[in-house]
Scaffold this active site. Structure first.
Site, PDB file in Angstrom:
ATOM      1  CD  GLU A  85      -6.223  -8.397   5.791  1.00  0.00           C
ATOM      2  OE1 GLU A  85      -5.935  -8.034   6.954  1.00  0.00           O
ATOM      3  OE2 GLU A  85      -6.250  -7.599   4.828  1.00  0.00           O
ATOM      4  CG  PHE A  92       1.739   0.342  -2.340  1.00  0.00           C
ATOM      5  CD1 PHE A  92       2.132   0.818  -1.094  1.00  0.00           C
ATOM      6  CD2 PHE A  92       0.383   0.139  -2.564  1.00  0.00           C
ATOM      7  CE1 PHE A  92       1.200   1.099  -0.103  1.00  0.00           C
ATOM      8  CE2 PHE A  92      -0.554   0.421  -1.577  1.00  0.00           C
ATOM      9  CZ  PHE A  92      -0.144   0.901  -0.354  1.00  0.00           C
ATOM     10  CD  GLN A  93      -1.517  -2.611   0.096  1.00  0.00           C
ATOM     11  OE1 GLN A  93      -2.261  -3.016  -0.785  1.00  0.00           O
ATOM     12  NE2 GLN A  93      -1.975  -2.192   1.262  1.00  0.00           N
TER      13      GLN A  93
END
Lengths: 586, 183
Positions: free
Chosen positions: A52, A114-115
Site C-alpha cells: 500500500e 480482525f484488521q
C-alpha cells in the site's frame, strides 16, 4: 441511471464524476464490496500495487505529473497503516491525494476486530483532513468534499474511511455540485495594498532575488508561465527549492540553480547577500535556510503563499501575501505594468556582475575519471541523452537525489517528482509507476540509489504486470551514500551500518521480474548502455556502478549560514566546519 | 551553545530571552466527532502549550461548538497557533481574545475543604468574602462553588490550603468579547 445504489457503487460513481480514470490499490476484506463494484465497470482503471505504500507514492507521482488528484484504495488495518508513509509524504510536499480505506463494520468499531485499526485517529496527523463515514446518507457528500479539500488551497492528502456495512448499504447518490465548503474557503487573490507595496519594493531593489518553490508547480502551469514572464520583465535572478525545479527553465537567463544545503554557490550567496527576497510558494524549510539567525541578514522579505501558517513560521518576513501563486503573480504583473515600473538597471547590472563572480567558482564541478563512473557524470550523460525526449524524472532519497537535482536540468513544471519534505526512501519506483500511468507514452526514469530502490522493490512486479516501460537508473555505490557522507563528516568515518551488504544482482533481479537488466561500470561504455536502456521497450533496471566514496557537494554544513559553503575539492574542511551545535542538527 | 554576542539578524527565536505571553483563544468549530482530537493533536504534535481548555456545544441547530483555549508562548508562536488552527477544515473561526484585549473570562471551580472547629468558621468567612457558595456540606467538610477570573480562584485555593484543602475541580476558562458584536 438511477441514483439509488450501494455505498460501494457510490464510491465508483463519485470517482467517475470527479474525472478519475486511474486508481492505485490493493484489495482486502474490508474493501471487497468496492472491488466488486470496480469489477462491474470499465471507466476506472485499477492498478494493483504490491504494497500500500507503493499505492500512495504512485498516486503522488500521478498527481504531481498530471496536476490532477491521485487516488488510492486500500483495505482496513494493515492496508491503512501501510499507506501512512505515503500519506505523510503527500502532506509534507502538498500533493493532492484521496485515499479511500475500508473499515470494519460500524458495529465492530472499537472491538479490536480482525484488521481493525483507528484509521482516522492514526491518519489525523498525516492528512490534510480525514473522514469516517458512519452512514450511507453522508457518503456521496463526503467523497466529493474529499476531492475539494485535497485539491483546493494548499493541496494535501485526504482519507475517507468507509466501514464495510456502509459499503453494502443502499442510499441515494448525489453528484458533485459546485460546492462552496462551509468552512474551508482558501483565499486566492492577494491583498491589493500588499501587492502595491510588493511591486514598489521590487522597483526599488538593488540586489533582488526570486526564491521559488513547489507552490508554483501546485498552482498549475499558468503560475510557471507568469513567473517566467515576470522574471524576464524584471531581469531579477531566480533560484528554486528542490520541489520547485522546472517552474523556471534551467536554461533560462535568470537561473542560478537550486539553493539550500546542496544548492549552488551563486544561489546561496545571492540569497545571503540580497536586499530583497521574493519568496513564492516556498516555505523556508531548514534545508533551505541553514542557520536561521544568519539567514539572509540584510534583506527585506516578501513571502507569497496560499497557506497563512507558512508566513512567519520559520523566518519573519516584512511583507506576507496570502494567495495562490498564479493569482498573485498575475496581480503583481498587472501592478508592475500599470504603474510603469522598471527595475534599477544600474544596480541590477552590478548585482549580476557579483553573481557572475560567484559563478566562476563552478560549485557543481567534479573531478572526472576514465576508470570509474562518477555519479555526477552518470546523471549528466543521462540528461544529455534524454533531454530531447518527453521525459519525466522521479528519484529516491539520498545522494543520487541531490545529484539528480544538480545535474539533470528541468525546462518545464511537473517533470520532476521527488520526496522533498519527508525524504522517503522508496518513493521513486512507485512514483514512476504513477507517472507512467498518467503519461503512457512518455519516458519515465527513476534515478535511484541501490539502498533506496530496495525499499519498494516489490513494485517491479506492478511495473511488469502493466508492462510499464519505467527505467530504473541506480547509482550503485554500495552505500547508503548520504548516511555514509555524514558519517565521514561528523563521526570520523565510522560507517556504522551504512554499507549495502548482500545486495542482489540487479541484472538477475530484472530478469526474474521479466524486466531488462543492464550493468555498466566503465565510463567509456556508459553512453551506449544508456541508449540501450532507452531503446528497450520495457521495464529496465540499470545498475550503474559508480565511485563508492564520492561526496555530494557543494554543501552548507549543518548549523552554518549560506555564505559558509563547502565547495568541491574542500571535503576535508567539512569535518572542522561543523561544531558541536551543528552536529545536533540533522 | 555558541550564540553570537550580537545577533546577526532578528529572525531566530533562539536568540535573546523568549517573551512568553498567555493568550486566550476562542475557537468556533463544527460539532463533529474528532474535532477536539484534531485541536488537541495539533497542540501536542507541534509542541504548543495548553494551560486550560473548555469545550461544549453552543448552537445546537448549527452543530457548532466553542473551544476556549488558554495557551502560552512567544507572540510569534501564538500567531502561528492561530494560523495552524485556521488550517483545520472543521474550524469556522479563531479569535485571539487577548490580542483583541477586550474580553471577559470566567472559570468555575469546586473546592473541597475538610476541617472542624475554628477552621470551619474561617473557611466560611473566606468563602463569603470571595462570594463562593456552599454546594455540599458535612460535619467535617464543605464543597464550595466559586466562579470568577482565574486569579481569583487561584487566590481562594491558596487561602484554603492551610485550612484543609482536600481537592479541586476546575472547568477551565470560558471567554467572550465585550460589546454587541460576536467574538
Amino acid at each position: 441511471m438511477t441514483n439509488l445504489m450501494t455505498g460501494a457503487e457510490m464510491v465508483v460513481r463519485a470517482l467517475r464524476d470527479q474525472g478519475v480514470e486511474t486508481i492505485f490499490g490493493y484489495p482486502g476484506g474490508a474493501v471487497l464490496p468496492i472491488y466488486d463494484a470496480l469489477f462491474h465497470q470499465k471507466h476506472i482503471k485499477h492498478v494493483l500495487v504490491r504494497h500500500e505504500q507503493g499505492a500512495a507514492h504512485a498516486a503522488e507521482g500521478f498527481a504531481r505529473s498530471s496536476g490532477k488528484a491521485g487516488v488510492l484504495l486500500v483495505t482496513s488495518g494493515p492496508g491503512a497503516t501501510n499507506a501512512v508513509t505515503g500519506l505523510t509524504d503527500a502532506l509534507m510536499d502538498s500533493i493532492p491525494v484521496v485515499c479511500i480505506t475500508g473499515q470494519v463494520p460500524t458495529h465492530l468499531i472499537g472491538s479490536d476486530a480482525f484488521q481493525e485499526c483507528d484509521t482516522v485517529g492514526i491518519t489525523r496527523h498525516c492528512t490534510k483532513h480525514n473522514y469516517l463515514v458512519r452512514q450511507i446518507e453522508d457518503l456521496s457528500r463526503v467523497l466529493h468534499e474529499a476531492f475539494y479539500v485535497a485539491q483546493n488551497g494548499r493541496p494535501g492528502p485526504v482519507v475517507v474511511d468507509i466501514p464495510k456495512d456502509v459499503q453494502f448499504a443502499i442510499g441515494t447518490y448525489t453528484g458533485p455540485r459546485n460546492i462552496e465548503h462551509k468552512t474551508y474557503r482558501p483565499k486566492l487573490d492577494g491583498d491589493p495594498d500588499r501587492i502595491e507595496k510588493a511591486v514598489l519594493l521590487m522597483a526599488a531593489a538593488r540586489r533582488p532575488i526570486f526564491y521559488t518553490g513547489g507552490g508554483i508547480i501546485n498552482s498549475g502551469p499558468e503560475a510557471s508561465r507568469l513567473l517566467r514572464e515576470f522574471a524576464t520583465l524584471t531581469g531579477f535572478p531566480l533560484t528554486s527549492t528542490l520541489m520547485g525545479l522546472g517552474a523556471y527553465p534551467a536554461s533560462g537567463k535568470n537561473w542560478l540553480g537550486m539553493l539550500g544545503m546542496h544548492g549552488t554557490y551563486e544561489a546561496n550567496n545571492a540569497m545571503h547577500g540580497c536586499d530583497l527576497m521574493i519568496a513564492i510558494g516556498a516555505r523556508f524549510d531548514d534545508r533551505i535556510t541553514g542557520r536561521l539567525d544568519a539567514f539572509s541578514p540584510g534583506s527585506k522579505k516578501i513571502h507569497i503563499d496560499i497557506d497563512p501558517s507558512s508566513i512567519n513560521k520559520n523566518v519573519k518576513v516584512d511583507l506576507g501575501i496570502v494567495g495562490d501563486c498564479a493569482h498573485v503573480l498575475r496581480q503583481l504583473l498587472d501592478a508592475w505594468r500599470s504603474r510603469q515600473l522598471a527595475p534599477d538597471k544600474m544596480a541590477l547590472a552590478k548585482w549580476w556582475a557579483q553573481i557572475d563572480k560567484w559563478r566562476t567558482r563552478r560549485s557543481l564541478a567534479f573531478k572526472g575519471s576514465d576508470e570509474v563512473i562518477k555519479p555526477q557524470y552518470a546523471v549528466q550523460r543521462l540528461y544529455e541523452l534524454t533531454k530531447a525526449r518527453d521525459t519525466y524524472i522521479t528519484t529516491e532519497v539520498g545522494q543520487h537525489q541531490m545529484w539528480a537535482a544538480q545535474h539533470y536540468h528541468f525546462e518545464a513544471p511537473n517533470r520532476w517528482m521527488t520526496s522533498g519534505g519527508l525524504g522517503t526512501m522508496g518513493y521513486g519506483l512507485p512514483a514512476a509507476i504513477g507517472v507512467q500511468m498518467a503519461h503512457p507514452d512518455a519516458l519515465v526514469i527513476d534515478i535511484a540509489g541501490e539502498a533506496s530502490i530496495l525499499m519498494n522493490i516489490q513494485e517491479l512486479s506492478t511495473a511488469a504486470q502493466y508492462r510499464l516501460p519505467v527505467k530504473i537508473f541506480i547509482l550503485n555505490n554500495e552505500y547508503m551514500g548520504m548516511v555514509r557522507q555524514w558519517q565521514e563528516l561528523l563521526h570520523d568515518s565510522r560507517y556504522s551500518h551504512s554499507y549495502s551488504e548482500a545486495l542482489p544482482d540487479f541484472v538477475k533481479l530484472a530478469d526474474a521480474y521479466g524486466a531488462h537488466g543492464i550493468r555498466c561500470s566503465d565510463p567509456a561504455k556508459l553512453d551506449d548502455a544508456i541508449m540501450e536502456m532507452l531503446e528497450v521497450p520495457k521495464t529496465v533496471i540499470f545498475d550503474c556502478v559508480v565511485d563508492k566514496t564520492e561526496n555530494c557537494l557543494p554543501m552548507i554544513p549543518s548549523g552554518k549560514a549560506h555564505n559558509e559553503m563547502i565547495l568541491p575539492g574542500h571535503d576535508a574542511e567539512i569535518e572542522t566546519a561543523i561544531d558541536a551545535a551543528g552536529k545536533m542538527l540533522v | 551553545m555558541n550564540a553570537p554576542a550580537a545577533p546577526l539578524s532578528p529572525y531566530s527565536s533562539a536568540l535573546g530571552k523568549p517573551n512568553i505571553e498567555v493568550h486566550t483563544l476562542s475557537v468556533l468549530v463544527d460539532n463533529e466527532p474528532g474535532v477536539l482530537a484534531r485541536v488537541v493533536g495539533l497542540f501536542s504534535g507541534r509542541g504548543y502549550n495548553i494551560e486550560s481548555l473548555t469545550v461544549a456545544e453552543v448552537a445546537h441547530a448549527e452543530h457548532l461548538s466553542r473551544i476556549t483555549i488558554v495557551t502560552s508562548g512567544t507572540p510569534e508562536a501564538i500567531e502561528q497557533i492561530g494560523h495552524q488552527l485556521e488550517r483545520l477544515v472543521p474550524i469556522h473561526k479563531v479569535t485571539d481574545l487577548t490580542l483583541r484585549g477586550n474580553a471577559v473570562e470566567r472559570e468555575l471551580a469546586m473546592i473541597k475543604v475538610a476541617g472542624t472547629g475554628q477552621d470551619r468558621d474561617e473557611a466560611l468567612r473566606l468563602a463569603d468574602a470571595f462570594r463562593a457558595r456552599v454546594i455540599d456540606a458535612s460535619i467535617e467538610s464543605f464543597v464550595f462553588e466559586l466562579t470568577g477570573a482565574v486569579g481569583k480562584i487561584d487566590q481562594f485555593i491558596e487561602l484554603m490550603r492551610p485550612i484543609g484543602l482536600v481537592e479541586v475541580s476546575r472547568t477551565g476558562v470560558a471567554a467572550m468579547s465585550r460589546g454587541p458584536s460576536q467574538t
